[in-house]
Design a protein around this motif. Structure first.
Motif, PDB file in Angstrom:
ATOM      1  N   GLN A 218      47.117  -5.278 -30.658  1.00 17.49           N
ATOM      2  CA  GLN A 218      47.793  -5.804 -29.381  1.00 17.49           C
ATOM      3  C   GLN A 218      47.142  -4.920 -28.136  1.00 17.49           C
ATOM      4  O   GLN A 218      47.188  -5.435 -27.077  1.00 17.49           O
ATOM      5  CB  GLN A 218      49.309  -5.689 -29.637  1.00 17.49           C
ATOM      6  N   ALA A 219      46.833  -3.752 -28.517  1.00 14.38           N
ATOM      7  CA  ALA A 219      46.347  -2.794 -27.358  1.00 14.38           C
ATOM      8  C   ALA A 219      44.791  -3.346 -26.866  1.00 14.38           C
ATOM      9  O   ALA A 219      44.518  -2.827 -25.853  1.00 14.38           O
ATOM     10  CB  ALA A 219      46.305  -1.432 -27.911  1.00 14.38           C
ATOM     11  N   MET A 220      44.112  -4.289 -27.572  1.00 19.72           N
ATOM     12  CA  MET A 220      42.672  -4.598 -27.384  1.00 19.72           C
ATOM     13  C   MET A 220      42.884  -5.318 -25.992  1.00 19.72           C
ATOM     14  O   MET A 220      41.679  -5.104 -25.166  1.00 19.72           O
ATOM     15  CB  MET A 220      42.298  -5.698 -28.401  1.00 19.72           C
ATOM     16  N   ARG A 221      43.915  -6.063 -25.454  1.00 17.10           N
ATOM     17  CA  ARG A 221      43.659  -6.835 -24.447  1.00 17.10           C
ATOM     18  C   ARG A 221      43.617  -5.732 -22.976  1.00 17.10           C
ATOM     19  O   ARG A 221      43.155  -6.083 -22.089  1.00 17.10           O
ATOM     20  CB  ARG A 221      44.830  -7.795 -24.190  1.00 17.10           C
ATOM     21  N   VAL A 222      44.264  -4.591 -23.281  1.00 17.30           N
ATOM     22  CA  VAL A 222      44.385  -3.578 -22.117  1.00 17.30           C
ATOM     23  C   VAL A 222      42.932  -2.580 -22.308  1.00 17.30           C
ATOM     24  O   VAL A 222      42.520  -2.327 -21.354  1.00 17.30           O
ATOM     25  CB  VAL A 222      45.419  -2.744 -22.167  1.00 17.30           C
ATOM     26  N   ILE A 223      42.367  -2.626 -23.620  1.00 19.27           N
ATOM     27  CA  ILE A 223      41.170  -1.616 -23.748  1.00 19.27           C
ATOM     28  C   ILE A 223      40.126  -2.339 -23.346  1.00 19.27           C
ATOM     29  O   ILE A 223      39.270  -1.722 -22.884  1.00 19.27           O
ATOM     30  CB  ILE A 223      41.127  -1.086 -25.392  1.00 19.27           C
ATOM     31  N   ILE A 224      39.750  -3.647 -23.675  1.00 18.63           N
ATOM     32  CA  ILE A 224      38.591  -4.303 -23.316  1.00 18.63           C
ATOM     33  C   ILE A 224      38.060  -4.349 -21.918  1.00 18.63           C
ATOM     34  O   ILE A 224      37.056  -3.928 -21.878  1.00 18.63           O
ATOM     35  CB  ILE A 224      38.899  -5.703 -24.127  1.00 18.63           C
ATOM     36  N   PRO A 225      38.679  -4.485 -20.937  1.00 24.40           N
ATOM     37  CA  PRO A 225      38.339  -4.580 -19.534  1.00 24.40           C
ATOM     38  C   PRO A 225      37.573  -3.296 -19.121  1.00 24.40           C
ATOM     39  O   PRO A 225      36.433  -3.212 -18.861  1.00 24.40           O
ATOM     40  CB  PRO A 225      39.574  -4.976 -18.576  1.00 24.40           C
ATOM     41  N   PRO A 226      38.354  -1.949 -19.352  1.00 25.04           N
ATOM     42  CA  PRO A 226      37.938  -0.875 -18.906  1.00 25.04           C
ATOM     43  C   PRO A 226      36.611  -0.521 -19.941  1.00 25.04           C
ATOM     44  O   PRO A 226      35.669   0.289 -19.285  1.00 25.04           O
ATOM     45  CB  PRO A 226      38.800   0.204 -18.703  1.00 25.04           C
ATOM     46  N   THR A 227      36.851  -0.986 -21.053  1.00 23.12           N
ATOM     47  CA  THR A 227      35.655  -0.461 -22.075  1.00 23.12           C
ATOM     48  C   THR A 227      34.179  -1.179 -21.548  1.00 23.12           C
ATOM     49  O   THR A 227      33.165  -0.887 -21.708  1.00 23.12           O
ATOM     50  CB  THR A 227      35.964  -0.789 -23.494  1.00 23.12           C
ATOM     51  N   GLY A 228      34.571  -2.487 -21.064  1.00 19.64           N
ATOM     52  CA  GLY A 228      33.374  -3.154 -20.550  1.00 19.64           C
ATOM     53  C   GLY A 228      32.890  -2.478 -19.363  1.00 19.64           C
ATOM     54  O   GLY A 228      31.467  -2.407 -19.258  1.00 19.64           O
ATOM     55  N   ASN A 229      33.474  -1.961 -18.564  1.00 19.63           N
ATOM     56  CA  ASN A 229      33.121  -1.156 -17.230  1.00 19.63           C
ATOM     57  C   ASN A 229      32.337  -0.123 -17.807  1.00 19.63           C
ATOM     58  O   ASN A 229      31.485   0.589 -17.357  1.00 19.63           O
ATOM     59  CB  ASN A 229      34.171  -0.650 -16.371  1.00 19.63           C
ATOM     60  N   GLU A 230      32.937   0.707 -18.982  1.00 20.81           N
ATOM     61  CA  GLU A 230      32.408   2.058 -19.384  1.00 20.81           C
ATOM     62  C   GLU A 230      30.865   1.684 -19.814  1.00 20.81           C
ATOM     63  O   GLU A 230      29.835   2.412 -19.931  1.00 20.81           O
ATOM     64  CB  GLU A 230      33.295   2.790 -20.633  1.00 20.81           C
ATOM     65  N   LEU A 231      30.842   0.412 -20.543  1.00 19.94           N
ATOM     66  CA  LEU A 231      29.695   0.190 -21.076  1.00 19.94           C
ATOM     67  C   LEU A 231      28.508  -0.105 -20.354  1.00 19.94           C
ATOM     68  O   LEU A 231      27.240   0.357 -20.399  1.00 19.94           O
ATOM     69  CB  LEU A 231      29.657  -1.320 -21.916  1.00 19.94           C
ATOM     70  N   ILE A 232      28.856  -0.753 -19.203  1.00 21.50           N
ATOM     71  CA  ILE A 232      27.976  -0.802 -17.995  1.00 21.50           C
ATOM     72  C   ILE A 232      27.586   0.516 -17.326  1.00 21.50           C
ATOM     73  O   ILE A 232      26.354   0.779 -16.994  1.00 21.50           O
ATOM     74  CB  ILE A 232      28.587  -1.774 -16.661  1.00 21.50           C
ATOM     75  N   GLY A 233      28.579   1.329 -17.121  1.00 19.03           N
ATOM     76  CA  GLY A 233      28.130   2.805 -16.844  1.00 19.03           C
ATOM     77  C   GLY A 233      27.290   3.397 -17.870  1.00 19.03           C
ATOM     78  O   GLY A 233      26.594   4.249 -17.337  1.00 19.03           O
ATOM     79  N   MET A 234      27.588   3.301 -18.814  1.00 15.71           N
ATOM     80  CA  MET A 234      26.796   3.875 -19.780  1.00 15.71           C
ATOM     81  C   MET A 234      25.234   3.580 -19.720  1.00 15.71           C
ATOM     82  O   MET A 234      24.390   4.225 -20.052  1.00 15.71           O
ATOM     83  CB  MET A 234      26.876   3.645 -21.368  1.00 15.71           C
ATOM     84  N   LEU A 235      25.162   2.286 -19.591  1.00 11.96           N
ATOM     85  CA  LEU A 235      23.750   1.698 -19.241  1.00 11.96           C
ATOM     86  C   LEU A 235      22.920   2.462 -18.122  1.00 11.96           C
ATOM     87  O   LEU A 235      21.846   2.712 -18.217  1.00 11.96           O
ATOM     88  CB  LEU A 235      23.881   0.096 -19.100  1.00 11.96           C
ATOM     89  N   LYS A 236      23.744   2.557 -17.200  1.00 14.35           N
ATOM     90  CA  LYS A 236      23.104   3.411 -15.890  1.00 14.35           C
ATOM     91  C   LYS A 236      22.746   4.945 -16.188  1.00 14.35           C
ATOM     92  O   LYS A 236      22.199   5.643 -15.813  1.00 14.35           O
ATOM     93  CB  LYS A 236      23.951   3.046 -14.683  1.00 14.35           C
ATOM     94  N   THR A 237      23.920   5.359 -16.993  1.00 14.04           N
ATOM     95  CA  THR A 237      23.834   6.689 -17.305  1.00 14.04           C
ATOM     96  C   THR A 237      22.770   7.138 -17.966  1.00 14.04           C
ATOM     97  O   THR A 237      22.347   8.420 -18.069  1.00 14.04           O
ATOM     98  CB  THR A 237      25.123   7.238 -17.990  1.00 14.04           C
ATOM     99  N   THR A 238      22.157   6.157 -18.790  1.00 11.03           N
ATOM    100  CA  THR A 238      21.088   6.573 -19.571  1.00 11.03           C
ATOM    101  C   THR A 238      19.750   7.103 -18.731  1.00 11.03           C
ATOM    102  O   THR A 238      18.814   7.685 -19.111  1.00 11.03           O
ATOM    103  CB  THR A 238      20.393   5.635 -20.405  1.00 11.03           C
ATOM    104  N   SER A 239      19.717   6.683 -17.326  1.00  4.71           N
ATOM    105  CA  SER A 239      18.554   7.213 -16.761  1.00  4.71           C
ATOM    106  C   SER A 239      18.884   8.701 -16.517  1.00  4.71           C
ATOM    107  O   SER A 239      17.700   9.357 -15.871  1.00  4.71           O
ATOM    108  CB  SER A 239      19.089   6.681 -15.222  1.00  4.71           C
ATOM    109  N   LEU A 240      19.923   9.362 -17.196  1.00  2.00           N
ATOM    110  CA  LEU A 240      19.964  10.908 -16.880  1.00  2.00           C
ATOM    111  C   LEU A 240      19.430  11.741 -17.935  1.00  2.00           C
ATOM    112  O   LEU A 240      19.373  12.907 -18.093  1.00  2.00           O
ATOM    113  CB  LEU A 240      21.378  11.465 -16.741  1.00  2.00           C
ATOM    114  N   VAL A 241      18.992  10.745 -19.137  1.00  2.00           N
ATOM    115  CA  VAL A 241      18.235  11.716 -20.339  1.00  2.00           C
ATOM    116  C   VAL A 241      17.039  12.352 -19.948  1.00  2.00           C
ATOM    117  O   VAL A 241      16.438  13.089 -20.776  1.00  2.00           O
ATOM    118  CB  VAL A 241      18.093  10.439 -21.258  1.00  2.00           C
ATOM    119  N   THR A 242      16.496  12.104 -18.724  1.00  2.00           N
ATOM    120  CA  THR A 242      15.382  12.956 -18.426  1.00  2.00           C
ATOM    121  C   THR A 242      15.627  14.398 -18.414  1.00  2.00           C
ATOM    122  O   THR A 242      14.921  15.178 -18.336  1.00  2.00           O
ATOM    123  CB  THR A 242      15.014  12.607 -16.914  1.00  2.00           C
ATOM    124  N   ALA A 243      17.252  14.697 -18.698  1.00  2.00           N
ATOM    125  CA  ALA A 243      17.379  16.115 -18.271  1.00  2.00           C
ATOM    126  C   ALA A 243      17.216  16.650 -20.022  1.00  2.00           C
ATOM    127  O   ALA A 243      16.959  17.957 -20.553  1.00  2.00           O
ATOM    128  CB  ALA A 243      18.993  16.279 -18.358  1.00  2.00           C
TER     129      ALA A 243
END
Length: 319
Positions: A218-243
């Motif tokens: 039942q918690a999935m409907r609340v978890i999914i929207p911010p998880t999608g945002n975190e997935l998109i944020g993770m895609l862009k955060t991968t540019s920091l692996v140059t460290a």
């Protein structure tokens, strides 16, 4: 009252009033004029047009180099590596974040404290600093051994012969993101009513079974929207692996090519185009996933439901 106005006759209903048959006259609704919207739309279009014209005519952008490297095999390979980093890191983050969220809500004080310390460390330090640390991990440990001291070894892992850069990039991104996913999952769990847990307890379910079978679905409907945002944020955060350092991702490939041809702007635009394209696909997937888990919660009727409702009203009026 002036002489040009017509005085209503006795018994004649006024505008919008019911006539002798009992049926009200239709009211003609005039939409409110909003000139501010049109002015704002024209202003935005003009500014966008000026920017596009300036970018198209500015030779510094070097659009011919942009077109040359947009589908270059090295850039495409970097986009694939970026996707791999994103998927693997988010898999670790979602799995570990769910465990940490359950630990934080556990009645066991040891589990609660351990989860809180994990979140305190990984949320309190910058992700770039964490990636630098994981890049130096092979300098700290050459071999990882799991087993009994002075006894048989269950697992012996040689760090030096691993694909250290890629592996530690996934680990670093996943462990950092898990701290944020834990808070997202915890918020989703807390959104489920206490009555659901009480009902599960009354049915004889244990605390862990209640979480798995009643609360988390039942918690999935609340978890999914911010998880999608975190997935998109993770895609862009991968540019920091140059460290770490890791230069086979999308941004790393573009940076290496621009270091040779000394044209960083068109290479940055090419990598940004790929980031936008992948993000757009992820946003579409997030939309359909949110709609799937929000079934039964929206009050908006579908076209078929509206037609059935109109047919039912017609039948009632006919009777």
């Amino acid at each position: 009252m002036t002489s040009n106005e017509t005085k209503p006759e006795p018994g004649d209903p006024g505008p919008g009033m019911a006539d002798l048959s009992g049926e009200p006259e239709p009211i003609k609704a005039v939409p409110l004029r909003r000139p501010g919207r049109w002015i704002a739309a024209v202003l935005i279009l003009v500014l966008v047009g000026l920017f596009l014209y300036g970018a198209a005519t500015n030779p510094a952008y070097r659009w011919e180099i942009y077109a040359k490297y947009l589908f270059d095999s090295r850039i495409v390979a970097g986009a694939v590596v970026t996707l791999e980093l994103t998927v693997l890191a988010m898999a670790i983050a979602v799995s570990l974040g769910t465990v940490l969220a359950v630990m934080r809500l556990s009645p066991n004080p040891v589990l609660r404290s351990a989860a809180w310390v994990y979140l305190w460390i990984f949320r309190g330090t910058p992700v770039y600093v964490q990636l630098v640390f994981w890049g130096l991990f092979p300098s700290l440990y050459t071999t990882i051994v799991l087993g009994v001291p002075f006894g048989p070894h269950l697992l012996e892992l040689d760090i030096q012969h691993l694909q250290a850069a890629f592996t530690f990039a996934v680990i670093g991104l996943g462990l950092n993101e898990a701290a944020y996913m834990a808070e997202i999952v915890r918020a989703g769990i807390n959104s489920v009513g206490e009555g659901q847990r009480e009902a599960s307890t009354a049915l004889g379910m244990s605390w862990s079974l209640t979480m798995r079978r009643t609360v988390l679905p039942q918690a999935m409907r609340v978890i999914i929207p911010p998880t999608g945002n975190e997935l998109i944020g993770m895609l862009k955060t991968t540019s920091l692996v140059t460290a770490i350092p890791l230069s086979i991702d999308l941004y790393g490939r573009a940076r290496d090519i621009s270091a040779v041809n000394l044209r960083p702007i068109p290479l940055l635009l090419a990598s940004a185009t790929w980031y936008l394209a992948i993000t757009s696909v992820l946003m579409v997937g997030q939309f359909y996933l949110e709609r799937y888990y929000s079934r039964g919660l929206s009050r908006q009727l579908t076209g078929k439901q509206l037609q059935e409702l109109a047919d039912a009203q017609t039948i009632v009026k006919a009777k």
